[in-house]
Design a protein around this motif. Structure first.
Motif, PDB file in Angstrom:
ATOM      1  N   LEU A  46      56.260 -38.469 -79.351  1.00  0.00           N
ATOM      2  CA  LEU A  46      54.966 -38.003 -78.864  1.00  0.00           C
ATOM      3  C   LEU A  46      54.083 -39.146 -78.369  1.00  0.00           C
ATOM      4  O   LEU A  46      53.462 -39.045 -77.313  1.00  0.00           O
ATOM      5  CB  LEU A  46      54.235 -37.209 -79.951  1.00  0.00           C
ATOM      6  CG  LEU A  46      52.876 -36.642 -79.552  1.00  0.00           C
ATOM      7  CD1 LEU A  46      53.003 -35.654 -78.397  1.00  0.00           C
ATOM      8  CD2 LEU A  46      52.205 -35.982 -80.748  1.00  0.00           C
ATOM      9  N   ARG A  47      54.034 -40.234 -79.113  1.00  0.00           N
ATOM     10  CA  ARG A  47      53.184 -41.365 -78.708  1.00  0.00           C
ATOM     11  C   ARG A  47      53.610 -41.894 -77.349  1.00  0.00           C
ATOM     12  O   ARG A  47      52.788 -42.119 -76.464  1.00  0.00           O
ATOM     13  CB  ARG A  47      53.222 -42.490 -79.744  1.00  0.00           C
ATOM     14  CG  ARG A  47      52.218 -43.604 -79.429  1.00  0.00           C
ATOM     15  CD  ARG A  47      52.340 -44.764 -80.384  1.00  0.00           C
ATOM     16  NE  ARG A  47      53.603 -45.454 -80.265  1.00  0.00           N
ATOM     17  CZ  ARG A  47      53.888 -46.325 -79.303  1.00  0.00           C
ATOM     18  NH1 ARG A  47      53.032 -46.616 -78.369  1.00  0.00           N
ATOM     19  NH2 ARG A  47      55.064 -46.910 -79.266  1.00  0.00           N
ATOM     20  N   GLU A  48      54.898 -42.072 -77.171  1.00  0.00           N
ATOM     21  CA  GLU A  48      55.402 -42.593 -75.899  1.00  0.00           C
ATOM     22  C   GLU A  48      55.163 -41.595 -74.763  1.00  0.00           C
ATOM     23  O   GLU A  48      54.809 -41.988 -73.654  1.00  0.00           O
ATOM     24  CB  GLU A  48      56.901 -42.903 -75.999  1.00  0.00           C
ATOM     25  CG  GLU A  48      57.223 -44.060 -76.932  1.00  0.00           C
ATOM     26  CD  GLU A  48      57.272 -43.666 -78.409  1.00  0.00           C
ATOM     27  OE1 GLU A  48      57.451 -44.570 -79.242  1.00  0.00           O
ATOM     28  OE2 GLU A  48      57.109 -42.474 -78.745  1.00  0.00           O
ATOM     29  N   ALA A  49      55.341 -40.303 -75.046  1.00  0.00           N
ATOM     30  CA  ALA A  49      55.142 -39.281 -74.015  1.00  0.00           C
ATOM     31  C   ALA A  49      53.704 -39.265 -73.519  1.00  0.00           C
ATOM     32  O   ALA A  49      53.453 -38.994 -72.338  1.00  0.00           O
ATOM     33  CB  ALA A  49      55.530 -37.911 -74.555  1.00  0.00           C
ATOM     34  N   LEU A  50      52.768 -39.568 -74.412  1.00  0.00           N
ATOM     35  CA  LEU A  50      51.361 -39.597 -74.032  1.00  0.00           C
ATOM     36  C   LEU A  50      50.900 -40.992 -73.620  1.00  0.00           C
ATOM     37  O   LEU A  50      49.737 -41.169 -73.276  1.00  0.00           O
ATOM     38  CB  LEU A  50      50.490 -39.109 -75.199  1.00  0.00           C
ATOM     39  CG  LEU A  50      50.696 -37.654 -75.610  1.00  0.00           C
ATOM     40  CD1 LEU A  50      49.853 -37.333 -76.834  1.00  0.00           C
ATOM     41  CD2 LEU A  50      50.367 -36.716 -74.462  1.00  0.00           C
ATOM     42  N   ALA A  51      51.803 -41.969 -73.676  1.00  0.00           N
ATOM     43  CA  ALA A  51      51.468 -43.365 -73.384  1.00  0.00           C
ATOM     44  C   ALA A  51      50.260 -43.805 -74.219  1.00  0.00           C
ATOM     45  O   ALA A  51      49.350 -44.457 -73.729  1.00  0.00           O
ATOM     46  CB  ALA A  51      51.211 -43.570 -71.889  1.00  0.00           C
ATOM     47  N   ALA A  52      50.268 -43.424 -75.489  1.00  0.00           N
ATOM     48  CA  ALA A  52      49.158 -43.724 -76.390  1.00  0.00           C
ATOM     49  C   ALA A  52      49.401 -45.031 -77.138  1.00  0.00           C
ATOM     50  O   ALA A  52      50.538 -45.434 -77.346  1.00  0.00           O
ATOM     51  CB  ALA A  52      48.989 -42.584 -77.396  1.00  0.00           C
ATOM     52  N   ASP A  53      48.300 -45.658 -77.539  1.00  0.00           N
ATOM     53  CA  ASP A  53      48.394 -46.825 -78.403  1.00  0.00           C
ATOM     54  C   ASP A  53      48.635 -46.335 -79.832  1.00  0.00           C
ATOM     55  O   ASP A  53      48.424 -45.175 -80.150  1.00  0.00           O
ATOM     56  CB  ASP A  53      47.113 -47.650 -78.327  1.00  0.00           C
ATOM     57  CG  ASP A  53      46.943 -48.314 -76.967  1.00  0.00           C
ATOM     58  OD1 ASP A  53      47.963 -48.679 -76.352  1.00  0.00           O
ATOM     59  OD2 ASP A  53      45.796 -48.439 -76.518  1.00  0.00           O
ATOM     60  N   ASP A  54      49.054 -47.236 -80.704  1.00  0.00           N
ATOM     61  CA  ASP A  54      49.437 -46.870 -82.065  1.00  0.00           C
ATOM     62  C   ASP A  54      48.488 -47.505 -83.073  1.00  0.00           C
ATOM     63  O   ASP A  54      48.372 -48.726 -83.135  1.00  0.00           O
ATOM     64  CB  ASP A  54      50.868 -47.351 -82.319  1.00  0.00           C
ATOM     65  CG  ASP A  54      51.444 -46.845 -83.620  1.00  0.00           C
ATOM     66  OD1 ASP A  54      50.700 -46.249 -84.414  1.00  0.00           O
ATOM     67  OD2 ASP A  54      52.642 -47.057 -83.840  1.00  0.00           O
ATOM     68  N   ASP A  55      47.815 -46.671 -83.856  1.00  0.00           N
ATOM     69  CA  ASP A  55      46.917 -47.167 -84.898  1.00  0.00           C
ATOM     70  C   ASP A  55      47.525 -46.990 -86.293  1.00  0.00           C
ATOM     71  O   ASP A  55      46.841 -47.074 -87.299  1.00  0.00           O
ATOM     72  CB  ASP A  55      45.562 -46.462 -84.808  1.00  0.00           C
ATOM     73  CG  ASP A  55      44.480 -47.194 -85.580  1.00  0.00           C
ATOM     74  OD1 ASP A  55      44.630 -48.405 -85.832  1.00  0.00           O
ATOM     75  OD2 ASP A  55      43.488 -46.554 -85.959  1.00  0.00           O
ATOM     76  N   GLY A  56      48.817 -46.719 -86.348  1.00  0.00           N
ATOM     77  CA  GLY A  56      49.523 -46.680 -87.625  1.00  0.00           C
ATOM     78  C   GLY A  56      49.246 -45.441 -88.452  1.00  0.00           C
ATOM     79  O   GLY A  56      48.955 -44.375 -87.935  1.00  0.00           O
ATOM     80  N   GLN A  57      49.334 -45.611 -89.764  1.00  0.00           N
ATOM     81  CA  GLN A  57      49.252 -44.505 -90.718  1.00  0.00           C
ATOM     82  C   GLN A  57      48.131 -44.744 -91.713  1.00  0.00           C
ATOM     83  O   GLN A  57      47.894 -45.865 -92.142  1.00  0.00           O
ATOM     84  CB  GLN A  57      50.576 -44.393 -91.463  1.00  0.00           C
ATOM     85  CG  GLN A  57      50.576 -43.352 -92.549  1.00  0.00           C
ATOM     86  CD  GLN A  57      51.942 -43.178 -93.147  1.00  0.00           C
ATOM     87  OE1 GLN A  57      52.817 -42.609 -92.522  1.00  0.00           O
ATOM     88  NE2 GLN A  57      52.136 -43.691 -94.357  1.00  0.00           N
TER      89      GLN A  57
END
Length: 99
Positions: A31-42
């Motif tokens: 999902l993150r890659e599909a939306l080209a989103a940055d990652d703020d972890g958990q």
């Protein structure tokens, strides 16, 4: 617009029934890659492990739920230098846009 994704693995049963695995499943599904989103972890504080019901309120794991809610709100509502809006992925947590 670029999103900032954050995982909030909340399972309000406090028993680890499976809802808390939703963010990791969405992560594995890309999902993150599909939306080209940055990652703020958990948000680790979102994990609840108290299946006991509070006698006064009837809420399961009440103290942990308050703690988890505070941690989720703090992360989601934190100002971001880049202005990226947060997108929370959760188990029992509603997926939401801006708060």
């Amino acid at each position: 617009m670029r999103w900032m994704m954050v995982d909030a693995p909340l399972d309000s049963s406090g028993a680890g029934r499976g809802e808390e695995r939703a963010p990791a499943a969405l992560r594995r599904a890309g999902l993150r890659e599909a939306l080209a989103a940055d990652d703020d972890g958990q948000i680790d504080e979102a994990r609840l492990r108290d299946p006991n019901r509070d006698p006064a309120s009837g809420v399961i794991g009440a103290a942990g739920l308050v703690r988890a809610g505070g941690a989720i709100a703090a992360r989601i509502c934190a100002p971001r230098a880049d202005g990226a809006p947060p997108l929370g992925r959760g188990g029992d947590v509603a997926i939401s846009r801006r708060i």
